[in-house]
Write an enzyme that holds these catalytic residues in place. Structure first.
Site, short mmCIF file in Angstrom:
data_model
loop_
_atom_site.label_atom_id
_atom_site.label_comp_id
_atom_site.label_asym_id
_atom_site.label_seq_id
_atom_site.Cartn_x
_atom_site.Cartn_y
_atom_site.Cartn_z
N GLY A 204 0.60 -1.13 0.42
CA GLY A 204 -0.02 0.42 -0.07
C GLY A 204 0.74 1.25 0.25
CB SER A 205 0.30 4.45 0.59
OG SER A 205 -0.80 4.83 2.05
NE ARG A 207 -2.04 8.52 4.18
CZ ARG A 207 -3.65 7.44 3.95
NH1 ARG A 207 -2.94 6.95 4.70
NH2 ARG A 207 -3.67 6.44 2.88
N GLY A 209 1.76 2.54 5.57
CA GLY A 209 3.29 2.10 5.79
C GLY A 209 4.07 2.46 6.67
CD GLU A 227 6.99 -6.15 -0.73
OE1 GLU A 227 7.40 -5.12 -1.67
OE2 GLU A 227 7.60 -6.89 -0.01
CB CYS A 261 3.77 0.66 -6.76
SG CYS A 261 3.74 -0.81 -7.48
P1 NAD Z 1 -3.66 2.29 1.38
O1 NAD Z 1 -1.97 2.44 1.79
O2 NAD Z 1 -4.33 3.25 1.23
O3 NAD Z 1 -4.12 1.64 1.54
C1 NAD Z 1 -3.71 -0.32 1.82
C2 NAD Z 1 -4.28 -1.01 3.31
O4 NAD Z 1 -3.62 -0.34 4.12
C3 NAD Z 1 -5.32 -1.54 3.04
O5 NAD Z 1 -6.36 -2.78 3.08
C4 NAD Z 1 -5.58 -0.25 3.93
O6 NAD Z 1 -7.16 -0.37 4.32
C5 NAD Z 1 -4.83 -0.62 4.63
N1 NAD Z 1 -4.69 0.75 5.27
C6 NAD Z 1 -4.36 2.14 5.17
N2 NAD Z 1 -4.27 2.45 6.44
C7 NAD Z 1 -4.08 1.33 7.26
C8 NAD Z 1 -2.73 1.97 8.55
N3 NAD Z 1 -2.84 3.01 9.31
N4 NAD Z 1 -3.04 0.49 9.27
C9 NAD Z 1 -3.63 -0.44 8.79
N5 NAD Z 1 -3.81 -0.57 7.39
C10 NAD Z 1 -4.10 0.40 6.83
O7 NAD Z 1 -3.06 2.00 0.31
P2 NAD Z 1 -4.34 2.11 -1.05
O8 NAD Z 1 -4.30 3.50 -2.18
O9 NAD Z 1 -5.12 0.99 -1.30
O10 NAD Z 1 -3.55 1.26 -2.70
C11 NAD Z 1 -2.76 2.04 -3.46
C12 NAD Z 1 -1.03 2.28 -3.16
O11 NAD Z 1 0.18 1.14 -2.69
C13 NAD Z 1 0.00 3.51 -3.48
O12 NAD Z 1 1.09 3.70 -2.79
C14 NAD Z 1 1.23 2.79 -4.46
O13 NAD Z 1 1.80 3.45 -4.93
C15 NAD Z 1 1.03 1.37 -3.20
N6 NAD Z 1 1.61 -0.02 -3.73
C16 NAD Z 1 2.84 -0.04 -3.56
C17 NAD Z 1 2.91 -1.77 -4.43
C18 NAD Z 1 4.25 -2.27 -4.10
O14 NAD Z 1 4.54 -3.80 -4.51
N7 NAD Z 1 5.49 -2.42 -4.20
C19 NAD Z 1 1.70 -2.39 -5.01
C20 NAD Z 1 0.79 -1.97 -4.82
C21 NAD Z 1 0.69 -0.86 -4.78
#
Ligand code: NAD
Length: 478
Positions: A204-205, A207, A209, A227, A261
């Site tokens: 995920g993001s 932020r 992470g 990631e 990403c």
């Molecule tokens: P996100 O971080 O908003 O959410 C990802 C997951 O984490 C969701 O299930 C969300 O509910 C959960 N989440 C959010 N905040 C949290 C917290 N504080 N504590 C625990 N869980 C939390 O990401 P998104 O908007 O769904 O996805 C897009 C992001 O993911 C982009 O930044 C993209 O670059 C990244 N991404 C990275 C990869 C990689 O392999 N490096 C692959 C795909 C996407």
């Protein structure tokens, strides 16, 4: 709390459901994992192959759901569903390669074995842009290694998450071995902080992470694989074939409506070479079809995930324009109440203090530079470090690019995105915490145990013993 998933392309409700019970899901996983871990490796692999077969049999329905819930074109959704299937064979090979049992010769003929053990119960948090393939990329290797998994899909793609878990169920994987708990960030936080968890695999993001990294500060014994996103550079230099260079830039920046990403965010080009390149890119952009995922002719891009994401992207681009950015192609809303965005190209060379932020959508920022040193400095002007590409340039230039640029994926004359699953995949800086995924996922799904072993106990003390006939050896006065 009720969760609602809206199809971005139509605005229609696709799925509704309730927030799940984290305690119950973790308890079920804790009860199930040792039984799963003690099954022969071949049984776990067999189960995963059954899962792949079930997914293959439902490929069309699976791809259709991914397309509807994410808005990505159907052709692209099919590639995601296929990646879910292919993940099994890749992970079996990776497990054997990275974590297979090894026998070593120790001193005095001792047999030394290196084997791996699963961590126990692992949480998996998924993003919305690849709602099936990316969480599955953690789940399959975790399960093969003998862990139980509790998966929380993105709150923007709960239907695909539920469908994926249904495929496991149909393949005979019990609820405790792979569980699903729906919910948003709060549910993610609760899962991450649960005492019954042995680790967390997150995509995920940055932020989120970073927040998870802080949450795990007091539990260094738990594995945390992050990631995260990128602010990826693509440098075009002395490109001989301008059309090919422009096509690679377009593929890098606008595939999946820029919601990858690894998408190129910053186009770095030599001052003077930029006009012809930008003109060629713009000509392609003007022909890119932005439409409904199921439309004919097939679109290149669908909408972004929702209206909030589209609003935020438009605000970010407005901000860049306010600071001196020049739009070569604007980020326009095709339909006022839907998140279809046109692909944008913004020259931000004159923007002072360019924000080092991931604009997760179809926006490419162009930066003109005077020489290759400046291009390298610009490429590295980010706290992220996921993907980078050089298009054009002689082999010596690519050598310099490869050795200077900080990223986990560095390509030459290839797009920044679309890394092969049969190789490790991960970033440095704000893009990851040195737990690369894909082929190296096996590494964080199990820990090595070294054992020195003999059939019978045989030992003597060779030095430092007093003669048994003499009195107390430790009587220093004697
Ligand atoms: P996100 O971080 O908003 O959410 C990802 C997951 O984490 C969701 O299930 C969300 O509910 C959960 N989440 C959010 N905040 C949290 C917290 N504080 N504590 C625990 N869980 C939390 O990401 P998104 O908007 O769904 O996805 C897009 C992001 O993911 C982009 O930044 C993209 O670059 C990244 N991404 C990275 C990869 C990689 O392999 N490096 C692959 C795909 C996407």
């Amino acid at each position: 709390m009720t969760l609602i998933s809206i199809e971005p392309a139509t605005g229609q409700t696709l799925w509704t459901g309730e927030t799940g019970d984290v305690d119950a899901a973790v308890a079920a996983a804790r009860a199930a994992w040792s039984g799963w871990a003690s099954k022969p490796f071949s049984v776990r692999v067999e189960t995963m192959r059954r899962f792949a077969n079930v997914a293959r049999g439902k490929l069309d329905a699976f791809a259709d759901l991914i397309a509807r819930e994410t808005g990505k074109p159907l052709w692209e959704a099919r590639t995601e569903a296929e990646a879910v299937i292919n993940k099994v064979d890749i992970s079996v090979a990776a497990y054997a390669d990275r974590t297979a049992q090894r026998r070593l010769e120790g001193a005095m003929g001792t047999r030394v074995a290196v084997r791996h053990k699963p961590h126990g119960v692992l949480g998996v948090l998924g993003p919305y842009n690849f709602p099936a393939h990316l969480p599955n990329g953690h789940m399959v290797p975790a399960l093969i290694a003998g862990n139980a998994v509790v998966f929380k899909p993105s709150e923007k793609t709960p239907a695909v998450g539920e469908y994926l878990i249904g495929l496991y169920r149909e393949a005979g994987v019990p609820e405790g071995v792979v569980g699903c708990v729906q919910g948003g960030a709060d549910t993610g936080k609760a899962l991450a902080g649960h005492s019954g968890l042995d680790g967390l695999l997150f995509t995920g993001s940055a932020r989120a992470g970073l927040a998870l990294n802080r949450q795990f500060a007091d539990v260094p014994h738990k594995i945390l694989a992050l990631e995260m996103g990128g602010n990826n550079p693509i440098v075009v230099w002395d490109a001989k074939d301008l059309h090919a260079a422009a096509a690679i830039v377009v593929q890098s920046a606008y595939m999946t409506a820029g919601q990858r990403c690894t998408a190129a965010r910053r186009l770095i080009v030599r001052e003077g070479e930029h006009e012809a390149l930008a003109e060629t890119i713009v000509k392609i952009l003007d022909r890119l079809i932005v439409d409904h995922p199921h439309a004919t002719p097939a679109p290149y891009m669908g909408p972004v995930i929702d209206n909030d994401a589209a609003d935020r992207l438009q605000a970010d681009v407005l901000d860049l324009m306010g600071k001196g950015g020049r739009a070569l192609r604007r980020l326009d809303r095709k339909v006022s109440d839907k998140p279809f965005l046109t692909p944008a190209l913004i020259d931000v060379t004159d923007v002072e203090k360019r924000p080092d932020a991931e604009l997760f959508g179809p926006v490419l920022q162009m930066i003109r530079v005077p020489d290759f040193d400046a291009a390298l400095a610009e490429a590295n002007a980010t706290r992220y470090g996921l993907a980078a590409s050089l298009i054009g340039g002689a082999p010596e230039l690519y050598d310099r690019f490869w050795s200077t640029v900080r990223a986990g994926v560095i390509n030459w004359n290839k797009p920044t995105n679309g890394a092969p699953s049969s190789a490790p995949f991960g970033g440095i800086g704000l893009s990851g915490n040195h737990r690369p995924s894909a082929y190296y996922a096996a590494d964080y799904c199990a820990y090595p145990v070294t054992s020195s072993e003999a059939e019978a106990a045989r030992a003597t003390i060779g030095v430092g013993l007093a003669d048994p006939a003499s009195a107390a050896a430790n009587n220093l006065e004697g």
